[in-house]
Design an enzyme around this catalytic site. Structure first.
Site, PDB file in Angstrom:
ATOM      1  N   ALA A   1     -27.781  -1.013  30.522  1.00  0.00           N
ATOM      2  CA  ALA A   1     -28.689  -1.118  31.663  1.00  0.00           C
ATOM      3  C   ALA A   1     -30.001  -1.649  31.094  1.00  0.00           C
ATOM      4  O   ALA A   1     -30.783  -0.907  30.505  1.00  0.00           O
ATOM      5  CB  ALA A   1     -28.882   0.246  32.303  1.00  0.00           C
TER       6      ALA A   1
ATOM      7  N   GLY B   1     -38.133   3.543  31.369  1.00  0.00           N
ATOM      8  CA  GLY B   1     -36.720   3.683  31.017  1.00  0.00           C
ATOM      9  C   GLY B   1     -35.862   3.735  32.265  1.00  0.00           C
ATOM     10  O   GLY B   1     -36.347   3.476  33.365  1.00  0.00           O
ATOM     11  N   ASN B   2     -34.591   4.029  32.086  1.00  0.00           N
ATOM     12  CA  ASN B   2     -33.712   4.210  33.246  1.00  0.00           C
ATOM     13  C   ASN B   2     -32.691   5.292  32.938  1.00  0.00           C
ATOM     14  O   ASN B   2     -32.679   5.836  31.830  1.00  0.00           O
ATOM     15  CB  ASN B   2     -33.057   2.874  33.642  1.00  0.00           C
ATOM     16  N   ARG B   3     -31.840   5.609  33.904  1.00  0.00           N
ATOM     17  CA  ARG B   3     -30.983   6.794  33.778  1.00  0.00           C
ATOM     18  C   ARG B   3     -29.657   6.536  33.062  1.00  0.00           C
ATOM     19  O   ARG B   3     -28.790   7.410  33.029  1.00  0.00           O
ATOM     20  CB  ARG B   3     -30.716   7.379  35.168  1.00  0.00           C
ATOM     21  N   SER B   4     -29.486   5.373  32.486  1.00  0.00           N
ATOM     22  CA  SER B   4     -28.202   5.097  31.824  1.00  0.00           C
ATOM     23  C   SER B   4     -27.953   6.075  30.673  1.00  0.00           C
ATOM     24  O   SER B   4     -28.828   6.303  29.844  1.00  0.00           O
ATOM     25  CB  SER B   4     -28.209   3.667  31.266  1.00  0.00           C
TER      26      SER B   4
END
Ligand code: C5P
Length: 397
Positions: free
Chosen positions: A275, A208-211
């Protein structure tokens, strides 16, 4: 949308009447002039003085009392209103309005106004589900009234059921939306993506990512409030579902691509604030991967580049989260993905980018125009982006 608007807030006799104080407060703080009209039974639940103190305006409770400038001319409020909102709306006022009875100041105002009317019903579940109430609501809907459906929950009677006043934020969002019908993007179809995609590794893990999704949701809400028909395609976020916006939930880059490809067939604008993961595991393990071996190698493959691959005759807006050479890198992306506008931001700045409520961005258009915006709320950034989109839509027309 709310600033300098005149909102007539009708309050009727439901236990939820106290929530109208919160509505009045939020509208007033947003710059609206709030003219409260209370039915007699509403005044049993909440004191007119409370509403008067919150709005700083006289409260009308009686058609024949001359305390307010509006009481003298019983349709004066109907004429100055930009929108009339009744929250909470009881079965009684709904029935009266559906047959055109005008025996109090609120019913008179509704019958006499040319402004849009919003009703937020709140009542006992049996009263709400009674076919008489449902028929009355259908009739009013057919006449152009906007209904903010009640929620399910614990009612004053102790019963659980449909009939609780909708959330205050949903009522306010609906007011914005109704006022936005005359906005500068009225009727245009805008597809917005938001959030960070998740690429599964096994049944319990993902890349995942921090968006946070906040920027995309702000764009979707701003577009809605300016009259657009918005479709929000969102990867998982912890944000509440915005009112008045159709939402499609996806998880992966591939899922988002599919949803975007389907949606843009009818769209005027695509704004890709999501993102999107650049890589996904080549294969997803069917069972949870055990930690038996001292190291683990995952083979990753590229995800589809949605913006670059989805074609069509719509305005394309992309984002570029950069940590160095911001303008040069963003310009390159604008070219490569054939965008009309790219919104570049420096993700190393603590006030900007992931998770923050504010953002500091540079807007770059295809014609080379570069505009560095100051630190703004994500909502303000959203409106700046939409200002440029409006310009492009006008050129296209
Ligand atoms: O190439 P980069 O990921 O920096 O580009 C960012 C822009 O492209 C964003 O608008 C993002 O939503 C979009 N994007 C995409 N598909 C991807 C990766 C990014 O549409 N696979």
């Amino acid at each position: 949308m709310l600033a300098n608007k005149t909102i007539v807030l009708g309050i009727t006799g439901s236990i939820a009447a106290y929530k109208a104080a919160d509505i009045a407060s939020k509208l007033t703080r947003a710059g609206a002039s709030v003219e409260v009209v209370m039915t007699d039974s509403a005044t049993r639940f909440v004191a007119p003085l409370t509403l008067r103190s919150i709005t700083g305006r006289p409260v009308v409770t009686d058609m024949f009392e001359l305390a307010s400038e509006f009481s003298i001319e019983h349709i004066a409020l109907a004429e100055v209103a930009d929108v009339v909102v009744i929250a909470p709306a009881t079965a009684n006022i709904i029935a009266k309005l559906s047959t055109g009875i005008a025996d109090d100041m609120l019913a008179c105002t509704v019958l006499a106004t040319k402004a849009p009317i919003i009703l937020a019903p709140a009542m006992n579940v049996n009263m709400f589900e009674n076919p008489i109430t449902q028929e009355n609501l259908s009739k009013l809907k057919a006449r152009g009234f906007t209904i903010v459906d009640p929620a399910c929950g614990r009612l004053a009677s102790g019963k659980i059921g449909l009939g609780r006043l909708a959330e205050v934020d949903e009522i306010i969002a609906t007011i914005n939306q109704v006022l936005g019908r005359s906005g500068d993007i009225a009727g245009k179809r805008i597809v917005v993506t938001a959030g960070g995609t998740q690429e599964p590794i096994d049944p319990v893990r993902h890349i995942g990512n921090r968006s946070s999704g906040k920027m995309g949701y702000a764009v979707a809400e701003a577009a809605r409030d300016r009259g657009a028909v918005v479709l929000l395609i969102t990867a998982p976020t912890s944000l509440p579902q915005p009112a008045g916006i159709e939402v499609v939930r996806v998880r992966t880059a591939a899922g988002m691509k599919e949803a975007v490809a389907e949606a843009v067939a009818q769209a005027d604008v695509l704004i890709m604030a999501a993102a999107v993961a650049d890589y996904q595991p080549q294969s997803v393990a069917e069972a949870k991967i055990k930690k038996d071996s001292p190291s683990l190698t995952l083979e990753l493959i590229r995800t589809p580049d949605i913006l670059a691959e989805v074609k069509g005759n719509f305005i394309r807006v992309g984002f570029a989260a950069e940590s160095e050479d911001i303008v040069a890198n963003a310009k390159q992306k604008l070219e490569k993905k054939q965008l009309d506008i790219i919104v570049a931001n420096d993700i190393t700045d603590a006030d900007s980018g992931f998770g923050a409520d504010t953002n500091k961005v540079i807007l770059i258009s295809r014609d080379g125009k570069v505009e560095t915006l100051p630190l703004l709320s994500k909502r303000e950034v959203a409106d700046k982006i939409l200002d440029r989109v409006v310009g492009l839509l006008a050129k296209k027309a």
